[in-house]
Design an enzyme around this catalytic site. Structure first.
Site, short mmCIF file in Angstrom:
data_model
loop_
_atom_site.label_atom_id
_atom_site.label_comp_id
_atom_site.label_asym_id
_atom_site.label_seq_id
_atom_site.Cartn_x
_atom_site.Cartn_y
_atom_site.Cartn_z
N THR A 1 14.38 0.92 23.55
CA THR A 1 13.43 1.56 22.64
C THR A 1 14.18 2.36 21.58
OG1 THR A 1 11.35 2.82 22.57
CG2 THR A 1 13.06 3.67 24.04
N ASN A 2 13.49 3.25 20.88
CA ASN A 2 14.09 4.05 19.81
C ASN A 2 13.56 5.48 19.88
OD1 ASN A 2 11.54 4.19 18.22
ND2 ASN A 2 11.84 1.99 18.20
N HIS A 3 13.97 6.31 18.92
CA HIS A 3 13.66 7.74 18.99
C HIS A 3 12.33 8.14 18.36
CE1 HIS A 3 17.38 9.15 20.70
NE2 HIS A 3 18.07 8.44 19.82
N SER A 4 11.44 7.18 18.07
CA SER A 4 10.21 7.56 17.37
C SER A 4 9.31 8.44 18.24
CB SER A 4 9.46 6.30 16.94
OG SER A 4 8.29 6.69 16.27
#
Ligand code: CTP
Ligand code: CA
Length: 226
Positions: free
Chosen positions: A33-36
């Protein structure tokens, strides 16, 4: 541009907003995933609601708590996000794609937890491309529908955003420099440049994501009513 409060300027309009970041499973216990955080998308959804719109928020695993005063659909992966955006866009007036979509996902999802092996000090993951949701939306877009994307860049902000507004056939792109600490990903503040399909540009100061969201919704409703 003036960014005055514009009352119920989106009354009767359906606005679809995506927020958060997609999560791509690798096995039953792991994902990419990512940091959103979802903060920017939530702020846009709230601003649209304040302007009188009927809002559907599509939330992909946000780190922040999802607002309870909105109609929310939760999704996990880019594929689920694509399916839900297409369904919701059909009768929508406006789409704002603030979600951070994983560009790639693991080529296979193991049905059992992947074990490390004694003789392997390194491991290679094979990833495959996810669909580009905005490109697919542009192919089903009808006259009068308004589509906004975001461009998160660490370098060549405007040049990269200009490429994206063209390749994804957007009406507006919100260009976001994510190389500076304190703005962008997971921060409370942001600084963006609004870039229009006809080349106009409007740069904001560093300010809260709520203020930027209100400006974005004000711009969209102005463009939309022309
Ligand atoms: N986006 C999308 N589908 C994807 C990837 C991105 O719809 N598979 C959307 C994002 O929600 C955002 C816009 O496209 O509104 C730009 O996302 P960004 O990651 O900046 O651009 P990419 O086209 O993925 O290009 P790159 O990451 O290589 O810069
Ligand atoms: Ca990307």
């Amino acid at each position: 541009h003036s960014f005055s409060s514009n009352g119920q300027s989106l009354a009767g309009k359906k606005v679809v907003v995506t927020a958060g970041g997609t999560r791509e499973p690798l096995d039953p216990v792991r994902y990419l995933t990512n940091h959103s955080s979802g903060k920017m998308g939530f702020a846009v959804a709230e601003a649209a609601k304040n302007a009188g719109a009927e809002v559907t928020l599509i939330a992909a695993n946000p780190l922040k708590t999802i607002p309870t005063d909105l109609h929310v659909i939760q999704v996990e992966t880019a594929s689920e996000l694509l399916k839900t955006v297409k369904e919701q866009f059909r009768d929508a007036d406006i789409l704002v794609m603030a979600a951070a979509v994983a560009d790639y996902r693991p080529a296979t999802v193991a049905d059992k937890k992947i074990k490390k092996t004694a003789d392997n000090e390194t491991m290679t993951l094979k990833l495959v491309r996810n669909p580009d949701i905005l490109k697919e939306v542009s192919s089903i877009k009808k006259p009068g529908q308004f589509v906004t994307g975001f461009a998160a860049e660490t370098n060549d902000l405007i040049a990269n955003a200009e490429k994206k507004i063209k390749s994804k056939k957007l009406d507006l792109i919100v260009a976001n420099d994510v190389s500076q600490a304190g703005i962008g990903f997971n921060a409370d503040n942001n600084q963006v440049t609004f870039l229009f399909a006809d080349g106009r540009k409007v740069k904001t100061p560093i300010e809260s994501k709520q203020k930027i969201a209100t400006k974005l919704i004000s711009i969209i409703s102005n463009e939309f009513q022309e």
